[in-house]
Design a protein around this motif. Structure first.
Motif, mmCIF file in Angstrom:
data_model
loop_
_atom_site.group_PDB
_atom_site.id
_atom_site.type_symbol
_atom_site.label_atom_id
_atom_site.label_comp_id
_atom_site.label_asym_id
_atom_site.label_seq_id
_atom_site.Cartn_x
_atom_site.Cartn_y
_atom_site.Cartn_z
ATOM 1 N N UNK A 303 -12.219 2.650 20.977
ATOM 2 C CA UNK A 303 -12.549 2.598 19.451
ATOM 3 C C UNK A 303 -11.607 1.692 19.115
ATOM 4 N N UNK A 304 -11.778 0.746 18.191
ATOM 5 C CA UNK A 304 -10.566 0.080 17.451
ATOM 6 C C UNK A 304 -11.266 -0.338 15.990
ATOM 7 N N UNK A 305 -10.336 0.094 15.168
ATOM 8 C CA UNK A 305 -10.650 -0.063 13.638
ATOM 9 C C UNK A 305 -9.398 -0.229 12.887
ATOM 10 N N UNK A 306 -9.905 -0.791 11.696
ATOM 11 C CA UNK A 306 -8.684 -1.196 10.596
ATOM 12 C C UNK A 306 -9.052 -0.193 9.691
ATOM 13 N N UNK A 307 -8.052 0.699 9.140
ATOM 14 C CA UNK A 307 -8.402 1.392 7.862
ATOM 15 C C UNK A 307 -7.448 1.029 6.847
ATOM 16 N N UNK A 308 -7.911 1.515 5.403
ATOM 17 C CA UNK A 308 -7.149 1.270 4.411
ATOM 18 C C UNK A 308 -5.972 2.462 4.433
ATOM 19 N N UNK A 309 -4.645 2.200 4.412
ATOM 20 C CA UNK A 309 -3.608 3.266 4.314
ATOM 21 C C UNK A 309 -3.504 3.850 3.072
ATOM 22 N N UNK A 310 -3.312 5.275 3.164
ATOM 23 C CA UNK A 310 -2.819 5.885 2.006
ATOM 24 C C UNK A 310 -1.577 5.624 1.321
ATOM 25 N N UNK A 311 -1.646 5.739 -0.135
ATOM 26 C CA UNK A 311 -0.239 5.562 -0.876
ATOM 27 C C UNK A 311 0.103 7.002 -1.336
ATOM 28 N N UNK A 312 1.211 7.520 -0.563
ATOM 29 C CA UNK A 312 1.448 8.992 -0.711
ATOM 30 C C UNK A 312 2.150 9.315 -2.031
ATOM 31 N N UNK A 313 2.654 8.292 -2.920
ATOM 32 C CA UNK A 313 3.343 8.516 -3.958
ATOM 33 C C UNK A 313 2.626 8.163 -5.208
ATOM 34 N N UNK A 314 1.485 7.085 -5.090
ATOM 35 C CA UNK A 314 0.911 6.744 -6.139
ATOM 36 C C UNK A 314 0.394 7.919 -7.171
ATOM 37 N N UNK A 315 -0.246 9.077 -6.609
ATOM 38 C CA UNK A 315 -1.041 10.095 -7.317
ATOM 39 C C UNK A 315 0.292 10.697 -8.178
ATOM 40 N N UNK A 316 1.539 11.113 -7.469
ATOM 41 C CA UNK A 316 2.347 11.604 -8.481
ATOM 42 C C UNK A 316 2.914 10.761 -9.621
ATOM 43 N N UNK A 317 2.851 9.414 -9.319
ATOM 44 C CA UNK A 317 3.250 8.437 -10.582
ATOM 45 C C UNK A 317 2.295 8.468 -11.697
ATOM 46 N N UNK A 318 1.052 8.522 -11.080
ATOM 47 C CA UNK A 318 -0.029 8.463 -12.237
ATOM 48 C C UNK A 318 0.158 9.875 -12.917
ATOM 49 N N UNK A 370 9.102 -2.558 -11.729
ATOM 50 C CA UNK A 370 7.845 -3.131 -11.365
ATOM 51 C C UNK A 370 7.063 -2.243 -10.479
ATOM 52 N N UNK A 371 6.674 -1.029 -10.791
ATOM 53 C CA UNK A 371 5.786 -0.092 -9.948
ATOM 54 C C UNK A 371 4.292 -0.627 -9.787
ATOM 55 N N UNK A 372 3.988 -0.570 -8.533
ATOM 56 C CA UNK A 372 2.782 -0.807 -8.287
ATOM 57 C C UNK A 372 2.268 0.073 -6.849
ATOM 58 N N UNK A 373 0.971 0.079 -6.871
ATOM 59 C CA UNK A 373 0.549 0.965 -5.453
ATOM 60 C C UNK A 373 0.681 0.178 -4.290
#
Length: 388
Positions: A303-318, A370-373
């Protein structure tokens, strides 16, 4: 004379004049610094004293996405009466290895018996912080040694770009967040800290070529170490055909260096030498060695796939709107993996520790302004050793 022509003219002139000895020229525009390449290799392990353990939540979240596939691998490998062997290739300081290894031990012992002996071999560079690894094993509540017996951990301090174990020894191999590191820096990017983010085609091509060689070598060596039907799960930064990811963090780090160059903190030559030789891979790069017959070096891809990685800090920032907290989280992660290599890239006659503190303090300020996801992708590859 166009800027691109000037770049190549200066580069080849400097090679002729002794650039390999470190004599280089550079110039910065408001678009960034443009410099010829005098290749430097200063690769170092993760930030020590447990710093990486404390600042690798992004990597831990990525690992979580692979655990179901990892459990499937442990269910599938053939077992005999032998001691079971799990290899952790690129362990760093161990925190992110505890859950995968615990999962493998549980599944293997469910199949082979709860008393079956299990050997766990952690590998990393010789300068890795192995003291933190063994402290984690002995003290972390999540340690795979907790509440059990018959588990025998050990460590090998050598690069995995060489053979680490006798042939046919490993049942399961876990490899996360390491194979993005190249075995050497193929070219110094004149317009970025990370070569794959360079706008110069020659730089990106050199990175892709080096990664292709490294991937093939890594697979050949691991195939020798795996038992027939053994599995290797490798997880690392991936990219899509149209999108690399990491643009925000790598762009702000490069902006930090250009600011420091403008302020006279670093010279042109010093900036040229500061490169972190890591890069993501596309699916086409992963599959390339397997293009003929679907097999390579005795391995096949399950199996081989590319997944979108999580942003572990963005939820806290929102929720909080605290840009400084967001910046601290990503600064810690970036320093944990790139800081030691940057340290090694700086002239040892200078106060390296003070300079790296300043680099990441400035970097944190830029992120907060310049905060971003954080957009990134994860490549997940499960490989099987073809049976004898």
């Amino acid at each position: 004379m166009t800027k691109q022509f000037a770049y190549y003219f200066l580069r080849h002139l400097l090679r002729f004049a002794g650039a390999s000895k470190g004599y280089t020229l550079a110039y910065c525009t408001h678009g960034g610094c443009d410099m010829p390449d005098a290749v430097s290799s200063n690769i170092a392990p993760m930030e020590g004293h447990g710093f990486y353990n404390r600042n690798s939540s992004m990597q831990a979240a990525g690992n979580a996405s692979a655990l179901a596939l990892w459990e499937k691998a442990a269910q599938s490998v053939d077992l005999g009466d032998e001691t079971l062997v799990i290899a952790d290739y690129g362990s760093s300081q161990g925190s992110n290895s505890m859950e995968p290894v615990s999962t493998a031990i549980r599944v293997l012992r469910e199949r082979a018996g709860t008393e079956r002996m299990v050997e766990v071999i952690h590998t990393d560079l010789p300068s890795n912080d192995f003291a933190s690894l063994f402290t984690t094993l002995n003290e972390d509540p999540a340690s795979y040694l907790r509440g059990t017996s018959g588990i025998f951990p050990s460590a090998i301090g050598r690069t995995y770009f060489e053979l680490l174990m006798p042939p046919g020894r490993v049942h399961l191999g876990w490899n996360s967040w390491t194979i993005q590191w190249m075995s050497q820096n193929p070219i110094d990017a004149p317009d970025q800290v990370f070569g794959m983010q360079s706008k110069i085609p020659e730089v990106r091509a050199a990175v892709i070529e080096q990664q292709a060689r490294d991937w093939r070598l890594f697979l050949e060596l691991r195939s020798q170490e795996l038992r027939p039907s053994g599995r290797l799960l490798s997880l690392f930064p991936g990219s899509l055909p149209e999108r690399i990811g990491w643009e925000w963090l790598t762009g702000e780090l490069w902006g930090t260096f250009c600011d420091m160059r403008s302020d006279g903190v670093f010279s042109d030559h010093e900036i040229l030498r500061i490169n972190v030789p890591t890069a993501p891979r596309r699916l086409v790069d992963i599959h390339a060695p397997f293009s003929e017959g679907g097999r390579f070096a005795g391995l096949e891809i399950e199996q081989a796939e590319i997944l979108e990685g999580p942003d572990v800090h963005w939820g806290d920032f929102e929720r909080s709107g605290d840009a400084a907290q967001l910046a601290r989280g990503w600064t810690g992660m970036m320093r944990a993996f790139s800081g030691p290599t940057i340290v090694n890239s700086i002239d040892p006659a200078r106060d390296r520790v003070e300079l790296v503190d300043e680099i990441f303090n400035r970097f944190s300020d830029r992120l907060a302004a310049n905060p971003q996801r954080h957009d990134h992708f994860i490549a997940m590859v499960l490989l099987r050793k073809i049976g004898a």
